[in-house]
Design a protein around this motif. Structure first.
Motif, PDB file in Angstrom:
ATOM      1  N   ASN A   8       0.813  -1.216   0.000  1.00 17.99           N
ATOM      2  CA  ASN A   8       0.000   0.000   0.000  1.00 17.99           C
ATOM      3  C   ASN A   8       0.852   1.275   0.000  1.00 17.99           C
ATOM      4  O   ASN A   8       0.687   2.137   0.853  1.00 17.99           O
ATOM      5  N   PRO A   9       1.772   1.429  -0.967  1.00 19.01           N
ATOM      6  CA  PRO A   9       2.651   2.600  -0.943  1.00 19.01           C
ATOM      7  C   PRO A   9       1.943   3.896  -1.337  1.00 19.01           C
ATOM      8  O   PRO A   9       1.024   3.899  -2.141  1.00 19.01           O
ATOM      9  N   SER A  10       2.387   5.004  -0.728  1.00 20.67           N
ATOM     10  CA  SER A  10       1.973   6.357  -1.098  1.00 20.67           C
ATOM     11  C   SER A  10       3.227   7.222  -1.061  1.00 20.67           C
ATOM     12  O   SER A  10       3.906   7.268  -0.040  1.00 20.67           O
ATOM     13  N   LEU A  11       3.530   7.895  -2.152  1.00 21.31           N
ATOM     14  CA  LEU A  11       4.722   8.742  -2.225  1.00 21.31           C
ATOM     15  C   LEU A  11       4.288  10.202  -2.282  1.00 21.31           C
ATOM     16  O   LEU A  11       3.462  10.581  -3.114  1.00 21.31           O
ATOM     17  N   VAL A  12       4.846  11.013  -1.379  1.00 18.35           N
ATOM     18  CA  VAL A  12       4.494  12.429  -1.290  1.00 18.35           C
ATOM     19  C   VAL A  12       5.784  13.239  -1.310  1.00 18.35           C
ATOM     20  O   VAL A  12       6.728  12.924  -0.579  1.00 18.35           O
ATOM     21  N   TYR A  22       4.036   3.406   3.821  1.00 24.60           N
ATOM     22  CA  TYR A  22       3.782   2.005   3.481  1.00 24.60           C
ATOM     23  C   TYR A  22       3.161   1.286   4.673  1.00 24.60           C
ATOM     24  O   TYR A  22       3.315   1.688   5.814  1.00 24.60           O
ATOM     25  N   SER A  23       2.464   0.203   4.378  1.00 22.90           N
ATOM     26  CA  SER A  23       1.874  -0.656   5.405  1.00 22.90           C
ATOM     27  C   SER A  23       2.791  -1.850   5.629  1.00 22.90           C
ATOM     28  O   SER A  23       3.483  -2.290   4.709  1.00 22.90           O
ATOM     29  N   TYR A 132     -12.310  -0.815   2.004  1.00 26.30           N
ATOM     30  CA  TYR A 132     -10.921  -0.621   2.419  1.00 26.30           C
ATOM     31  C   TYR A 132      -9.983  -0.235   1.283  1.00 26.30           C
ATOM     32  O   TYR A 132     -10.372  -0.247   0.121  1.00 26.30           O
ATOM     33  N   VAL A 133      -8.752   0.072   1.663  1.00 24.54           N
ATOM     34  CA  VAL A 133      -7.623   0.424   0.800  1.00 24.54           C
ATOM     35  C   VAL A 133      -8.043   1.331  -0.345  1.00 24.54           C
ATOM     36  O   VAL A 133      -8.038   0.944  -1.496  1.00 24.54           O
ATOM     37  N   GLY A 134      -8.395   2.537   0.007  1.00 23.51           N
ATOM     38  CA  GLY A 134      -8.788   3.498  -1.004  1.00 23.51           C
ATOM     39  C   GLY A 134      -7.615   4.242  -1.597  1.00 23.51           C
ATOM     40  O   GLY A 134      -6.511   4.242  -1.070  1.00 23.51           O
TER      41      GLY A 134
END
Length: 168
Positions: A8-12, A22-23, A132-134
């Motif tokens: 579940n990566p998110s890069l900002v 990350y989870s 979940y996991v939006g």
């Protein structure tokens, strides 16, 4: 991550550096026969290609035996950070799980406050038990868009569907 899974990566990008959320960790749910992550970590880098240095401790971890703060998708805003947080709940008596999406807010990207009321909850037949996991997509034509997973039942034969919600 000592459990051996990441997802579940998110890069900002913020203040000239990159923060990769990350989870990690696996928490089993006996009524669905699947596991969900129990921790949210962050790693930082000066370059998008890395190397990334993980924080020493998770920034969000499992709350209690009956509530699990799981995967979070993060985006930056003018006021700080906005997260789309999956909260799993387990009924203590029936052991039945469910989940919903909540907004989380942070000014620094490390300390988060999660809204008490969900923005997307289970309900209709195709999203009867779990949401979940939006993925939070910044404004398109003046509206925010959220793409998310949903399940119609618990157990091995629950069907997954993708949903879309938009702001007004």
């Amino acid at each position: 991550n000592k459990i051996g899974n990441l997802g579940n990566p998110s890069l900002v990008k913020t203040n000239g550096k990159y923060q990769l959320y990350y989870s990690s960790g696996l928490i089993p749910f006996s009524d669905t026969f699947f596991c969900e992550p129990g921790y949210l970590g962050v790693a930082t880098s000066q370059k998008i290609t890395g190397p990334y240095r993980p924080a020493k401790k998770p920034i969000i971890k499992k709350c209690s035996p009956k509530i699990l703060k799981s995967a979070t998708k993060v985006t930056s805003t003018n006021q700080g950070f906005l997260g789309l947080q999956t909260l799993f709940r387990t009924n203590i008596f029936s052991r039945a799980s469910s989940s919903a999406l909540h907004l989380s807010f942070s000014t620094d990207g490390l300390k988060w406050t999660t809204a008490k009321k969900p923005i997307i909850s289970p309900g209709k037949a195709w999203k009867k038990t779990h949401v979940y996991v939006g993925s939070l997509v910044k404004k398109i034509n003046g509206r925010w868009r959220i793409y998310y997973n949903a399940r119609d039942s618990r157990g091995l034969f629950g069907r997954e569907t993708i949903g879309l919600a938009t702001s007004r």
